[in-house]
Scaffold this active site. Structure first.
Site, PDB file in Angstrom:
ATOM      1  N   CYS A   1       0.894  -1.207  -0.056  1.00 16.29           N
ATOM      2  CA  CYS A   1       0.090   0.138  -0.124  1.00 16.29           C
ATOM      3  C   CYS A   1       0.711   1.167   0.026  1.00 16.29           C
ATOM      4  O   CYS A   1       0.235   2.539   0.211  1.00 16.29           O
ATOM      5  CB  CYS A   1      -1.031  -0.029   1.226  1.00 16.29           C
ATOM      6  SG  CYS A   1      -1.996  -1.502   1.228  1.00 16.29           S
TER       7      CYS A   1
ATOM      8  N   HIS B   1      -2.925   8.240   5.653  1.00 13.13           N
ATOM      9  CA  HIS B   1      -3.004   6.764   5.190  1.00 13.13           C
ATOM     10  C   HIS B   1      -4.258   6.492   5.549  1.00 13.13           C
ATOM     11  O   HIS B   1      -5.014   5.996   4.727  1.00 13.13           O
ATOM     12  CB  HIS B   1      -1.587   5.952   5.501  1.00 13.13           C
ATOM     13  CG  HIS B   1      -1.886   4.481   4.960  1.00 13.13           C
ATOM     14  ND1 HIS B   1      -1.900   4.345   3.727  1.00 13.13           N
ATOM     15  CD2 HIS B   1      -1.699   3.392   5.741  1.00 13.13           C
ATOM     16  CE1 HIS B   1      -1.855   3.041   3.594  1.00 13.13           C
ATOM     17  NE2 HIS B   1      -1.931   2.372   4.669  1.00 13.13           N
TER      18      HIS B   1
ATOM     19  N   GLU C   1      -0.868   6.292  13.328  1.00 13.56           N
ATOM     20  CA  GLU C   1      -0.498   7.351  12.424  1.00 13.56           C
ATOM     21  C   GLU C   1      -0.955   8.919  13.174  1.00 13.56           C
ATOM     22  O   GLU C   1       0.035   9.770  13.046  1.00 13.56           O
ATOM     23  CB  GLU C   1      -1.494   7.511  11.247  1.00 13.56           C
ATOM     24  CG  GLU C   1      -1.003   8.421  10.186  1.00 13.56           C
ATOM     25  CD  GLU C   1      -1.693   8.352   8.832  1.00 13.56           C
ATOM     26  OE1 GLU C   1      -1.463   8.888   7.928  1.00 13.56           O
ATOM     27  OE2 GLU C   1      -2.566   7.275   8.837  1.00 13.56           O
TER      28      GLU C   1
ATOM     29  N   LYS D   1     -10.398   7.573   2.506  1.00  8.40           N
ATOM     30  CA  LYS D   1     -10.542   6.046   2.171  1.00  8.40           C
ATOM     31  C   LYS D   1     -12.260   5.771   2.550  1.00  8.40           C
ATOM     32  O   LYS D   1     -12.510   4.632   2.114  1.00  8.40           O
ATOM     33  CB  LYS D   1      -9.584   5.260   2.866  1.00  8.40           C
ATOM     34  CG  LYS D   1      -8.190   5.204   2.425  1.00  8.40           C
ATOM     35  CD  LYS D   1      -7.398   4.259   3.128  1.00  8.40           C
ATOM     36  CE  LYS D   1      -6.111   4.143   2.117  1.00  8.40           C
ATOM     37  NZ  LYS D   1      -5.162   5.606   2.423  1.00  8.40           N
TER      38      LYS D   1
ATOM     39  N   HIS E   1      -9.699   1.487   0.076  1.00  5.58           N
ATOM     40  CA  HIS E   1      -8.333   1.523   0.184  1.00  5.58           C
ATOM     41  C   HIS E   1      -8.054   1.055  -1.213  1.00  5.58           C
ATOM     42  O   HIS E   1      -8.401  -0.306  -1.412  1.00  5.58           O
ATOM     43  CB  HIS E   1      -7.903   0.548   1.323  1.00  5.58           C
ATOM     44  CG  HIS E   1      -6.405   0.701   1.521  1.00  5.58           C
ATOM     45  ND1 HIS E   1      -5.583   1.567   0.804  1.00  5.58           N
ATOM     46  CD2 HIS E   1      -5.626   0.225   2.654  1.00  5.58           C
ATOM     47  CE1 HIS E   1      -4.289   1.197   1.062  1.00  5.58           C
ATOM     48  NE2 HIS E   1      -4.414   0.513   2.346  1.00  5.58           N
TER      49      HIS E   1
ATOM     50  N   PHE F   1       2.111  -3.379   4.204  1.00  3.59           N
ATOM     51  CA  PHE F   1       2.501  -4.648   4.583  1.00  3.59           C
ATOM     52  C   PHE F   1       3.991  -4.587   4.322  1.00  3.59           C
ATOM     53  O   PHE F   1       4.482  -4.449   3.494  1.00  3.59           O
ATOM     54  CB  PHE F   1       1.561  -5.686   4.105  1.00  3.59           C
ATOM     55  CG  PHE F   1       0.183  -5.948   4.465  1.00  3.59           C
ATOM     56  CD1 PHE F   1      -0.438  -5.032   5.605  1.00  3.59           C
ATOM     57  CD2 PHE F   1      -0.860  -6.681   3.907  1.00  3.59           C
ATOM     58  CE1 PHE F   1      -1.577  -5.039   5.882  1.00  3.59           C
ATOM     59  CE2 PHE F   1      -1.918  -6.935   4.386  1.00  3.59           C
ATOM     60  CZ  PHE F   1      -2.538  -6.338   5.544  1.00  3.59           C
TER      61      PHE F   1
END
Length: 405
Positions: free
Chosen positions: A161, A297, A308, A329, A334, A393
């Site tokens: 991502c 994010h 975050e 998002k 996402h 990830f």
């Protein structure tokens, strides 16, 4: 080091098939998340996603060529066409000095799934000869470079991502170091398949609000229960500041700083330290400016949103020093490897239009998420410096900072 600016942008996502319609919908708080139609999800624990709607791949490719590319490439071609048209690259441009930097987290997952089924049901002789070239992530850049005739570096980032933001950063580095004068960044993802949804669902990463899809993705909200998959693409034309000025190009912003880091912590659970270090690197490179807005994010997962928030407070020395931060998002889901590109385009349009897009579905405050997330309604604001975050990830992080010229 040479200065790098953005002179063209394009995007497609669940709320619009071009940059203007999708940005307007995002700012209006519209949500493109609904029941999945790309496959039959009835036997799945998760049945919702942010799909691109009313998109015909024959609008970007000849009908005979469509089967040679998977859906993520179709979407990427659409965004790239819009960005190149927006940049108005003049005839006579040295295309050997014009490169590509592509990004995707997974690439042609539909093609992989489809051909895996063919192997099991019909045998290996029935595999499509276009299977491999349609599924490889770097074929996104390959198809785009062939269409636009770019003969400079052809690079690809495959960093989950964070791939979209890393693709931007790689393009900036290439121009700064003299490897090219212009770079077309294209980021795309289309992984709303049985394998994609089933795989993320088995990890308990996805929201299970199947009965209320419009409210399922709720970044920073206390009742968030996971992210919602989205699909889409974005593209940005980058070039040297000198070239842009010399040809009278419209300049959206300059890339003032970028940062990258690794968590070295866990294959799927994000840390606080890794994102914080990526933010600090970008912030230091940009000269530690006053940030006017942060595009988060903001996945709508319990750990990411909390970490975050804490990382931004650590960067700026406390809650009182943090600018507004929002996540889009909730509107589009996402988009995995395309997310960083889409969110960068949103940042640039937010700067252009002096507006901060909202974090929709923010209804229940979380004591661990205590910043100004621009809840539910867009906000007018003069934006001179904005930051965009992407974390993936494997503990891979990317941050980019834009500033008005």
């Amino acid at each position: 080091m040479r200065r790098v600016v953005v002179t063209g942008i394009g995007m497609i996502n669940a709320v619009g098939n071009d940059k203007e319609s999708s940005f307007k919908a995002i700012c209006n708080g519209e949500c493109g998340i609904d029941t999945i139609t790309l496959f039959d999800p009835s036997n799945y624990s998760v049945t919702i996603a942010g799909e691109v709607k009313n998109f015909d791949p024959e609008s970007v490719m000849d009908a005979k060529e469509v089967k040679k590319a998977d859906r993520f490439i179709h979407l990427g071609l659409k965004a790239a066409q819009e960005a190149m048209q927006d940049a108005a690259i003049p005839e006579g441009t040295d295309m050997e000095r014009f490169g590509i930097s592509a990004g995707s987290g997974i690439g042609g997952l539909p093609a992989i799934e489809r051909n895996s089924i063919i192997i099991e049901t019909k045998g290996p002789r029935r595999i499509s000869p276009f299977f491999i070239p349609s599924a490889l992530v770097n074929m996104l850049g390959g198809f785009v470079s062939i269409e636009h005739g770019t003969k400079g570096p052809n690079l690809s980032s495959v960093t989950a991502c964070a791939a979209g933001t890393h693709a931007i950063n790689e393009a900036v580095k290439t121009i700064m170091c003299g490897g090219a004068d212009k770079m077309l960044v294209v980021t795309a993802e289309s992984a709303v398949t049985g394998a994609g949804v089933g795989g993320f669902a088995s990890m308990k990463a996805l929201s299970t609000r199947n009965d209320d899809p419009k409210k399922a993705s709720r970044p920073f909200d206390a009742e968030r229960d996971g992210f919602v998959m989205g699909e889409g693409a974005a593209a940005l034309v980058l070039e040297t500041y000198e070239d842009a000025v010399a040809r009278g190009a419209h300049i959206y912003a300059e890339i003032a700083g970028f940062g990258e880091s690794g968590d070295a912590n866990h294959i799927t659970t994000p840390s606080l330290d890794g994102p914080a270090r990526a933010m600090k690197a970008a912030y230091a490179m940009a000269g530690k400016p006053k940030l006017d807005y942060v595009n988060a994010h903001g996945t709508s997962t319990p750990i990411n949103d909390k970490n975050e928030t804490a990382a931004l407070k650590d960067l700026l020395g406390g809650k009182e020093n943090c600018p507004p931060m929002s996540s889009i998002k909730g509107q589009i889901g996402h988009c995995l490897g395309a997310a960083g590109g889409i969110e960068a385009v949103v940042c640039l349009m937010a700067m252009r239009d002096s507006i901060i897009p909202p974090t929709i579905n923010y209804e229940n405050p979380d004591e661990n998420c205590d910043l100004d997330y621009v809840p539910n309604v867009a906000r007018k604001a003069e934006l001179s410096v904005v930051m965009s975050n992407s974390f993936g990830f494997g503990g891979t992080n990317g941050v980019v900072i834009f500033k008005k010229v």
